[in-house]
Design a protein around this motif. Structure first.
Motif, PDB file in Angstrom:
ATOM      1  N   VAL A  89       0.853  -1.187   0.000  1.00  0.00           N
ATOM      2  CA  VAL A  89       0.000   0.000   0.000  1.00  0.00           C
ATOM      3  C   VAL A  89       0.889   1.237   0.000  1.00  0.00           C
ATOM      4  N   SER A  90       0.557   2.205  -0.844  1.00  0.00           N
ATOM      5  CA  SER A  90       1.308   3.452  -0.885  1.00  0.00           C
ATOM      6  C   SER A  90       0.586   4.519  -0.079  1.00  0.00           C
ATOM      7  N   SER A  91       1.364   5.432   0.483  1.00  0.00           N
ATOM      8  CA  SER A  91       0.822   6.342   1.483  1.00  0.00           C
ATOM      9  C   SER A  91       1.172   7.794   1.200  1.00  0.00           C
ATOM     10  N   GLN A  92       0.326   8.678   1.703  1.00  0.00           N
ATOM     11  CA  GLN A  92       0.553  10.111   1.596  1.00  0.00           C
ATOM     12  C   GLN A  92       1.810  10.548   2.328  1.00  0.00           C
ATOM     13  N   ASP A  93       2.230   9.800   3.350  1.00  0.00           N
ATOM     14  CA  ASP A  93       3.392  10.215   4.133  1.00  0.00           C
ATOM     15  C   ASP A  93       4.729   9.835   3.485  1.00  0.00           C
ATOM     16  N   GLY A  94       4.698   9.294   2.260  1.00  0.00           N
ATOM     17  CA  GLY A  94       5.918   8.971   1.543  1.00  0.00           C
ATOM     18  C   GLY A  94       6.437   7.573   1.768  1.00  0.00           C
ATOM     19  N   SER A  95       5.742   6.781   2.559  1.00  0.00           N
ATOM     20  CA  SER A  95       6.178   5.412   2.825  1.00  0.00           C
ATOM     21  C   SER A  95       5.336   4.413   2.030  1.00  0.00           C
ATOM     22  N   VAL A  96       5.845   3.193   1.958  1.00  0.00           N
ATOM     23  CA  VAL A  96       5.117   2.066   1.370  1.00  0.00           C
ATOM     24  C   VAL A  96       5.028   0.998   2.449  1.00  0.00           C
ATOM     25  N   VAL A  97       3.835   0.500   2.696  1.00  0.00           N
ATOM     26  CA  VAL A  97       3.613  -0.483   3.748  1.00  0.00           C
ATOM     27  C   VAL A  97       3.389  -1.844   3.111  1.00  0.00           C
ATOM     28  N   LEU A  98       4.130  -2.837   3.581  1.00  0.00           N
ATOM     29  CA  LEU A  98       3.976  -4.225   3.135  1.00  0.00           C
ATOM     30  C   LEU A  98       3.312  -4.997   4.261  1.00  0.00           C
ATOM     31  N   ILE A  99       2.098  -5.472   4.021  1.00  0.00           N
ATOM     32  CA  ILE A  99       1.283  -6.098   5.061  1.00  0.00           C
ATOM     33  C   ILE A  99       1.128  -7.584   4.754  1.00  0.00           C
ATOM     34  N   ASP A 100       1.388  -8.424   5.735  1.00  0.00           N
ATOM     35  CA  ASP A 100       1.155  -9.858   5.599  1.00  0.00           C
ATOM     36  C   ASP A 100      -0.353 -10.093   5.578  1.00  0.00           C
ATOM     37  N   ALA A 101      -0.862 -10.661   4.498  1.00  0.00           N
ATOM     38  CA  ALA A 101      -2.307 -10.810   4.337  1.00  0.00           C
ATOM     39  C   ALA A 101      -2.908 -11.745   5.376  1.00  0.00           C
ATOM     40  N   ALA A 102      -2.132 -12.690   5.883  1.00  0.00           N
ATOM     41  CA  ALA A 102      -2.654 -13.665   6.843  1.00  0.00           C
ATOM     42  C   ALA A 102      -2.602 -13.157   8.277  1.00  0.00           C
ATOM     43  N   THR A 103      -1.520 -12.473   8.643  1.00  0.00           N
ATOM     44  CA  THR A 103      -1.314 -12.097  10.045  1.00  0.00           C
ATOM     45  C   THR A 103      -1.497 -10.614  10.316  1.00  0.00           C
ATOM     46  N   LYS A 104      -1.512  -9.789   9.280  1.00  0.00           N
ATOM     47  CA  LYS A 104      -1.615  -8.336   9.373  1.00  0.00           C
ATOM     48  C   LYS A 104      -0.339  -7.699   9.912  1.00  0.00           C
ATOM     49  N   SER A 105       0.732  -8.461  10.082  1.00  0.00           N
ATOM     50  CA  SER A 105       2.007  -7.854  10.463  1.00  0.00           C
ATOM     51  C   SER A 105       2.511  -7.023   9.289  1.00  0.00           C
ATOM     52  N   ALA A 106       3.241  -5.946   9.583  1.00  0.00           N
ATOM     53  CA  ALA A 106       3.601  -5.005   8.523  1.00  0.00           C
ATOM     54  C   ALA A 106       5.021  -4.482   8.713  1.00  0.00           C
TER      55      ALA A 106
END
Length: 371
Positions: A89-106
């Motif tokens: 997911v790309s964000s307004q704050d300039g970061s990109v978040v990679l989220i584990d679809a099963a556990t929601k860890s990021a």
């Protein structure tokens, strides 16, 4: 020994009750992943659950929302990795978040100096391209989250960046240009023709053709090898924001006129998918090319079959929905919004719509496509 066994049974019963209460609390706060996990464990400890717990399980399985992640800023684009394990997911704050679809860890990738509008996974699942409002693209190694290279690709913000086969990348920007780059960041050619900002670029399944849409409302097709235009149509009244191929035979576009439009590959109109109440700014087509999802300023996500049947609406976001992405088998849909959340929805019937204990009383199978 009898007293010890009795104490153990009482302790297990208390633990199961605590888990049931925790599941109800998680449910009330929309923490669906946690609620399911706690209630499932409670059923494993104490299979003879009360009616309220069975009702909660039924509600959890009927609820299409799998989980919600707080992004902390406006969310722009969303994409499933080819192996379906990660949502980027790309964000307004300039970061990109990679989220584990099963556990929601990021985990977060940081390197851009402005809002990140676009991203895409390479087919090999090893690289990610991201693009920001300052006109830069970055290619990342996903094995170690390392920045491989960065490039000032446009004079203004970049609205789309996608892998187009063979490691090449296409970008589209606010400067009205579309550029093609090789795997090392060398420019191959530019596609010139749109009047004003170009909001999206995408590749055909065989990677021989590219489609673009822009502020001029036009949908244009290009020969990838030569960069020459091959067809164009005024697709929308006002801006056209998104375009996707739907298999070898169709193209789908979305725009400011609230329409999701289906076209043949020769750009003859096929049908409109109607129902959006405001401009449509996000679009996804399932890998089997049978489903279309859209999101926009009405804060809802709508799902159709390609033949025009509306399959359901997902409500819950409280801001415009700027990113939608199907997983590989179209059973889940990731969305991101200006409400600062990422959400994962189930859009197919669950295979576990009954309590894990195996008891059938009071439980029935349910379809999870929202309506």
């Amino acid at each position: 020994r009898h007293r010890a066994e009795q104490r153990e049974r009482e302790a297990q019963a208390q633990r199961a009750q605590a888990l049931r209460e925790g599941a109800r609390a998680a449910w009330s706060q929309s923490r669906m992943l946690e609620a399911r996990a706690k209630l499932r464990l409670a059923f494993e400890i104490a299979p003879e659950a009360d009616a309220a717990s069975r009702t909660l399980w039924w509600q959890l399985e009927r609820q299409p929302l799998e989980w919600r992640y707080e992004l902390g800023a406006y969310g722009w684009a969303a994409s499933f990795s080819p192996d379906q394990k990660t949502i980027a997911v790309s964000s307004q704050d300039g970061s990109v978040v990679l989220i584990d679809a099963a556990t929601k860890s990021a985990r977060r990738l940081r390197g851009h100096h402005d809002a990140v509008f676009a991203l895409d996974f390479a087919a090999d699942n090893q690289r990610l391209v991201t693009a920001s409002f300052d006109g830069e693209i970055i290619v990342w190694s996903l094995a170690d989250d390392r920045l491989l290279w960065r490039k000032k690709a446009h004079r203004a913000g970049i609205y789309a960046a996608v892998f187009i086969g063979g490691g090449d990348i296409a970008t589209a920007g606010a400067d009205g240009s579309v550029h093609l780059w090789d795997a090392q960041g060398r420019k191959l050619r530019s596609l010139v023709g749109h009047k004003g900002r170009v909001y999206d670029v995408t590749s055909s399944p065989d990677h021989k053709q590219l489609a673009t849409v822009g502020h001029d409302g036009e949908l244009r097709l290009w020969d990838r090898a030569t960069g020459k235009p091959t067809a164009q149509v005024t697709a929308h009244r006002g801006a056209a924001y998104r375009v996707r191929y739907a298999g070898p035979g169709h193209i789908v576009s979305a725009g400011a006129d609230r329409r999701v439009a289906v076209w043949t590959r020769s750009l003859a109109p096929v049908r409109d998918l109607l129902g959006n109440k405001s401009r449509v700014v996000s679009l996804a087509v399932s890998r089997d090319h049978q489903r279309v999802a859209s999101g926009g300023f009405d804060q809802s996500v709508r799902i159709w079959s390609l033949d025009g049947r509306e399959l359901g609406t997902l409500d819950g976001h409280t801001g415009s929905v700027h990113g939608v992405a199907f997983d590989g088998d179209a059973k889940r849909l990731a969305t991101t919004s200006f409400d600062g959340t990422v959400r994962l929805w189930r859009v197919e019937p669950s295979e576990a719509a009954r309590p894990p204990s195996g008891h059938d009383s009071g439980v029935r199978s349910i379809a999870l496509t929202a309506d």
